[in-house]
Design an enzyme around this catalytic site. Structure first.
Site, mmCIF file in Angstrom:
data_model
loop_
_atom_site.group_PDB
_atom_site.id
_atom_site.type_symbol
_atom_site.label_atom_id
_atom_site.label_comp_id
_atom_site.label_asym_id
_atom_site.label_seq_id
_atom_site.Cartn_x
_atom_site.Cartn_y
_atom_site.Cartn_z
ATOM 1 N N ASP A 1 0.808 -1.217 0.000
ATOM 2 C CA ASP A 1 0.000 0.000 0.000
ATOM 3 C C ASP A 1 0.843 1.269 0.000
ATOM 4 O OD1 ASP A 1 -2.165 -1.636 0.010
ATOM 5 O OD2 ASP A 1 -3.150 -0.717 1.729
ATOM 6 N N CYS B 1 1.034 -8.041 4.930
ATOM 7 C CA CYS B 1 0.581 -6.662 4.770
ATOM 8 C C CYS B 1 -0.892 -6.559 4.370
ATOM 9 C CB CYS B 1 1.457 -5.947 3.743
ATOM 10 S SG CYS B 1 3.155 -5.746 4.317
ATOM 11 N N ASP B 2 -1.536 -5.562 4.901
ATOM 12 C CA ASP B 2 -2.838 -5.054 4.510
ATOM 13 C C ASP B 2 -3.843 -6.089 4.027
ATOM 14 O OD1 ASP B 2 -0.772 -2.629 4.125
ATOM 15 O OD2 ASP B 2 -2.709 -1.909 4.758
ATOM 16 N N LYS B 3 -4.197 -6.066 2.736
ATOM 17 C CA LYS B 3 -5.320 -6.879 2.242
ATOM 18 C C LYS B 3 -4.996 -8.360 2.136
ATOM 19 C CE LYS B 3 -6.353 -2.862 2.134
ATOM 20 N NZ LYS B 3 -4.945 -2.551 2.325
ATOM 21 N N CYS C 1 5.048 -2.326 8.267
ATOM 22 C CA CYS C 1 5.426 -1.028 8.835
ATOM 23 C C CYS C 1 5.058 -0.932 10.315
ATOM 24 C CB CYS C 1 4.800 0.094 8.021
ATOM 25 S SG CYS C 1 5.420 0.139 6.324
ATOM 26 N N GLU D 1 -6.995 4.173 -0.288
ATOM 27 C CA GLU D 1 -6.559 4.751 0.973
ATOM 28 C C GLU D 1 -6.001 6.138 0.706
ATOM 29 O OE1 GLU D 1 -5.180 1.044 3.826
ATOM 30 O OE2 GLU D 1 -3.652 2.256 2.841
ATOM 31 N N SER E 1 -5.678 5.242 5.374
ATOM 32 C CA SER E 1 -4.659 4.295 5.799
ATOM 33 C C SER E 1 -4.694 4.154 7.312
ATOM 34 C CB SER E 1 -3.282 4.799 5.363
ATOM 35 O OG SER E 1 -2.257 4.088 6.004
#
Length: 554
Positions: free
Chosen positions: A78, A119-121, A191, A442, A468
């Protein structure tokens, strides 16, 4: 076993011959086949090391008597996709990941899965697939990044984005920006703050579909390698005992995860992902539950971007088990919920305690008596919208101001960088929802630019897109219905006064029903932003944000 359909009997001799072509032995084919679904790539810092995690998982599977089968998965970074067309693909990729994991599992008759996202999705996408198929599954993430440094202090990616805003406003020079750029992300891992990736990795732990430590053990720690080996062993126990994903992910565990979400101060994107996972599990889960939970669960953690601490600090303070142990003190968790350890939540957290009260507050002394996320309703958002309340400055919990209206993130960021947004404004960004974007971008660039310009305590943002996990301030997203689906956010004019009241869960514009009706008569819907390719198909099938932005089956 499911793999018997692929490997057993004379009629499956051709299938076995193809396994032999890859070097599998007869002995390996007589053991359970375990898919090791790994999102390793060389384009995502959270995934650059996942090949090593996969090796450790495979070792654990072999030690426990199984045969690991490595399968790749995609993953969007992202941070790299932020601020351009790439971000339109991020949320949409969640559905691709779920579908591809289902495809590979069902096509090859796998007996169980160890899912290696970070990460994320990627995290919710993999969980959605496991729950959809109701197969034994364990999540083993790659772990969080260590914090970097900036101006002599620990820092993480949100400060990098905010430094851009400070640079644009003339508050820092190019040398300072370069120093931040070179030092903010020191190595592999997701992150370092309580952003979306780490939120979901922590919530997998709270759901029970990941082992204790999954959300917080640093990527660079040898404990992460040990965790991966134990994940490989754990999946073999689940297969042996016949424990499947829906026995773990159900209404009870989802409510447990939601309580942890509120206590931790997770990303507002966790709302989308918990709704989507619940949808796959066949569990009735709606936005009302978020506020009911927020009303009774205190916020115990203020990690970046809400505060100055990071996931490694949460780990050092006792991690998710310590948070869960505090919640149990007020009977906020169901400790009987089953987990992938083969034990209950209560058994897993026995003996857990807070080791550092600066990073996890005791439940008797929380940051706030209410949870980290709040759902708002009103004439702008009849079906709701979301704000990370724990990352909002106290003076912005209630705010009224004139709308500054933009029909894309790009228009808004241009105005912000151009110094056209003033104290008191309410920035409205629309046509960025699941359908209108498409993909619900985002918007870390606008929020971080305002924060870098020191406007995060005087300016609010509202969007039918999303923010985000690294965003802070009065950043209100997921407005439903979205503008592209005739939502009233599409009828707001420049200068309309907007009232935000986060404690009372309301968001309204000074516009009467009669005026809304007049504006609707004049309204002309813009042309779609994307007219071809995968995103065009996605826009035709995706549901609204209040339903988790899942793909409709119709």
């Amino acid at each position: 076993m499911r793999s018997d359909n692929v490997l057993k009997g004379a009629e499956r001799a051709p299938n076995r011959s193809l396994f032999y072509a890859m070097g599998y032995t007869k002995e390996e084919l007589e053991r359970p086949l375990i898919g090791v679904v790994c999102a390793h790539s060389e384009i995502v810092p959270g995934h650059i090391h996942l090949d090593k995690i996969a090796d450790a998982v495979k070792a654990g599977i072999r030690m426990a008597g199984g045969t690991p089968v490595l399968i790749p998965a995609i993953g969007v970074c992202d941070g790299i996709a932020m601020g351009h067309i790439g971000m339109k693909y991020s949320l949409a990729s969640r559905e691709l990941i779920a579908d591809s994991v289902e495809t590979m599992t069902m096509a090859h008759g796998l007996d169980g899965l160890v899912l290696i996202p970070n990460c994320d999705k990627i995290v919710p996408g993999m969980v959605m697939a496991a729950v959809r198929m109701d197969i034994p599954a364990v999540v083993c993430s790659g772990g969080p990044m260590m914090p970097g440094t900036y101006n002599g202090r620990n820092a993480s990616l949100s400060q990098m984005f905010e430094a851009v805003g400070a640079y644009k406003a003339g508050m820092i020079d190019e040398c300072s920006l370069d120093e931040c750029e070179k030092n903010i992300c020191p190595g592999c891992g997701s992150c370092a703050g309580m952003y979306t990736a780490n939120s979901m990795n922590c919530l997998c732990e709270a759901l029970g579909i990941a082992l204790p430590g999954n959300g917080t053990i640093p990527a660079v720690s040898s404990r992460r390698t040990m965790l991966a080996k134990h994940a490989g062993m754990a999946i073999m126990n689940l297969v042996k005992e016949g424990i499947t994903a829906r026995q773990i992910v159900n209404k009870t565990s989802l409510l447990n995860a939601l309580c942890c979400d509120m206590a931790l101060g997770c990303s507002s994107n966790s709302v989308l992902h918990l709704l989507a996972i619940a949808n796959e599990a066949g569990v009735d889960f709606d936005l009302e539950l978020f506020n009911k939970t927020s009303d009774r669960v205190p916020n115990l953690c203020h990690l970046a971007p809400a505060g100055h601490t990071h996931i490694v600090d949460l780990d050092n303070a006792g991690g998710i088990p310590a948070v869960q142990a505090e919640l149990v003190k007020k009977n906020l968790l169901d400790t009987s919920a089953l987990t992938v350890t083969g034990k209950t939540v209560g058994e897993n957290i026995e003996g857990a305690y807070i080791k550092d009260e600066e990073n996890i507050r005791p439940i008797t002394n929380p940051y706030s008596e209410t949870g980290g996320i709040q759902i708002l309703w009103g004439n702008i958002a009849p079906k709701g919208c979301v704000v990370k309340r724990s990352a909002v400055a106290p003076e912005m919990l209630c705010h009224s101001g004139p709308a500054r209206v933009f029909n894309s993130e790009d228009e808004a960021i241009s105005a912000i960088y151009g110094g056209k947004i003033k104290d008191g404004d309410v920035v409205v960004i629309r046509y960025e929802g699941p359908v209108g974007g498409p993909g619900m971008r985002e918007m870390l660039n606008p929020t971080s630019a305002l924060a870098g310009m020191k406007l995060d305590k005087t300016v609010a943002l509202i969007t039918d897109g999303r923010f985000s996990g690294a965003s802070r301030g009065a950043s209100i997203g997921h407005v439903s219905p979205e503008a592209a689906c005739d939502g009233p956010i599409g009828l707001i004019y420049e200068g309309d006064i907007i009232h935000i009241d986060i404690p009372n869960a309301s968001i309204n514009a000074d516009i009467s029903e009669e005026e809304f009706a007049k504006r609707k008569e004049k309204y002309v819907k813009p042309e779609p932003n994307v007219k071809s390719g995968w995103l065009s198909r996605y826009a035709k099938l995706v549901d609204s944000a209040d339903k988790g932005a899942v793909m409709r089956n119709d």
